[in-house]
Design an enzyme around this catalytic site. Sequence first.
Site, PDB file in Angstrom:
ATOM      1  N   HIS A 174       0.822  -1.223   0.000  1.00  0.00           N
ATOM      2  CA  HIS A 174       0.000   0.000   0.000  1.00  0.00           C
ATOM      3  C   HIS A 174       0.857   1.275   0.000  1.00  0.00           C
ATOM      4  O   HIS A 174       0.330   2.367  -0.195  1.00  0.00           O
ATOM      5  CB  HIS A 174      -0.940   0.027   1.209  1.00  0.00           C
ATOM      6  CG  HIS A 174      -1.972  -1.056   1.175  1.00  0.00           C
ATOM      7  ND1 HIS A 174      -2.847  -1.215   0.122  1.00  0.00           N
ATOM      8  CD2 HIS A 174      -2.257  -2.052   2.054  1.00  0.00           C
ATOM      9  CE1 HIS A 174      -3.635  -2.258   0.355  1.00  0.00           C
ATOM     10  NE2 HIS A 174      -3.292  -2.789   1.526  1.00  0.00           N
ATOM     11  N   ASP A 232      -2.287 -10.646  -2.510  1.00  0.00           N
ATOM     12  CA  ASP A 232      -2.893 -10.218  -1.250  1.00  0.00           C
ATOM     13  C   ASP A 232      -4.382  -9.944  -1.510  1.00  0.00           C
ATOM     14  O   ASP A 232      -4.778  -9.642  -2.635  1.00  0.00           O
ATOM     15  CB  ASP A 232      -2.191  -8.940  -0.756  1.00  0.00           C
ATOM     16  CG  ASP A 232      -2.622  -8.525   0.631  1.00  0.00           C
ATOM     17  OD1 ASP A 232      -1.982  -8.963   1.600  1.00  0.00           O
ATOM     18  OD2 ASP A 232      -3.609  -7.753   0.746  1.00  0.00           O
ATOM     19  N   HIS A 286      -6.012  -7.407  -0.687  1.00  0.00           N
ATOM     20  CA  HIS A 286      -6.217  -5.990  -1.022  1.00  0.00           C
ATOM     21  C   HIS A 286      -5.450  -5.598  -2.270  1.00  0.00           C
ATOM     22  O   HIS A 286      -4.397  -6.153  -2.564  1.00  0.00           O
ATOM     23  CB  HIS A 286      -5.746  -5.105   0.142  1.00  0.00           C
ATOM     24  CG  HIS A 286      -6.464  -5.368   1.414  1.00  0.00           C
ATOM     25  ND1 HIS A 286      -5.966  -6.234   2.378  1.00  0.00           N
ATOM     26  CD2 HIS A 286      -7.645  -4.898   1.886  1.00  0.00           C
ATOM     27  CE1 HIS A 286      -6.816  -6.266   3.404  1.00  0.00           C
ATOM     28  NE2 HIS A 286      -7.834  -5.482   3.133  1.00  0.00           N
ATOM     29  N   ASP A 329      -4.725 -12.826   3.550  1.00  0.00           N
ATOM     30  CA  ASP A 329      -6.023 -12.288   3.979  1.00  0.00           C
ATOM     31  C   ASP A 329      -7.126 -12.697   3.002  1.00  0.00           C
ATOM     32  O   ASP A 329      -8.284 -12.320   3.169  1.00  0.00           O
ATOM     33  CB  ASP A 329      -5.978 -10.761   4.199  1.00  0.00           C
ATOM     34  CG  ASP A 329      -5.005 -10.034   3.289  1.00  0.00           C
ATOM     35  OD1 ASP A 329      -4.472 -10.654   2.343  1.00  0.00           O
ATOM     36  OD2 ASP A 329      -4.790  -8.819   3.518  1.00  0.00           O
TER      37      ASP A 329
HETATM   38 ZN   LIG Z   1      -4.095  -7.215   2.520  1.00  0.00          ZN
END
Ligand SMILES: [Zn+2]
Length: 372
Positions: A171, A207, A209, A296
């Site tokens: 991120h 991931d 996200h 995740d």
């Molecule tokens: Zn994540």
Amino acid sequence: MQVVYSPTHLAHDITVETFMGLPVPANEVAERAEKIRAALEADGGFRFQGPTDHGEPPITAVHDPGLVRFLEVAWSEVRRQGLDRSFLSADTYPNRQMFEGMSPDAVTRLAREPKHAAGRAGYWGLDSAAPLVAGTYVAARAAVDVALTAVDLVLGGATAAYGLCRPPGHHAARSMYGGYCFFNNAAIAAEAIVRATGEGVAILDVDYHHGNGTQQIFWRRGDVRYVSIHAHPDRAYPYFLGRADEVGEGDGAGENLNLPLRAGATNEDYLAAVDRAMEAILEVPGAVIVVSLGFDTYGLDPIGDFALTTAVYHEVGQRAAAAGRRLVILQEGGYHRPSLGENARAWLRGADGRAFDPLPAVGFGESGAVAG
Ligand SMILES: [Zn+2]
């Protein structure tokens, strides 16, 4: 497979984060990396080593030096300014509408780094989900060295290497930290590979996200292809990026591929996306794939909503390795602590061409001893 691990991550000792304004128990905790370390050690098929110091230049090859300086001094500023907080989180963020109607010149002049730590955290930060504590900077620097040491191993001839990075990185954008991430380990690794080999690099981000930071860093780059499978931003962090129509610009046009998935995505949905991703990755000339590895996506993850099982991670690892390229595998998210070790072991054994035999005694116990 060689595993690169540094206990320095323990310095990033997080217990509380904020979610939509409320303090909640932290997800991105030291125990995560220790669970993975314990499972890989118990496996017996992984060789551990520490990272070597690569200094700051590989970081500023990707990140704004101002971000590096802020992260380095942020905690001492909190103390110097007498702020009574157990972690630093921003008070305000420079929302773009704050400057609406002003000329670009005026915005450049006015939207400068503030003096107050709570303003500086807003200037460099994306959100309130990346609490910064006394040991954050040294841990983030160590995570970069872990990633770059994995790069060294692969450029030195290893088929694959795994960097147990913590804090995670995808991120973090060129001039911004956020989402538990401070330096973008995968982007720094990819850039180091491009510079060392002169070849293109593909990044596979699995991931849950979207890796908005990695996408931003390579948005206009023709030599790094970013391919990400993730939760649709209509319902998941980082909300503002991660849609399928984000394809890059300039030299990078067509080099960004987002594959957002629906809530409840199954193993079958996921493997279909992995096959699409690998197809796009194999179009890129180059010998190395950087993997941003997150768990995740697991069915029991507290912040994800996919329905993946441990077995599928073994399969994804196998499919990534089937490309016949060398793999620099770097840890990102994954917050269901009891399963993290087994999921990592399954993925990495798959990438290693080894069968996966679940070890129920490892990784699934809630009471596993944690170092530090
Ligand atoms: Zn994540």
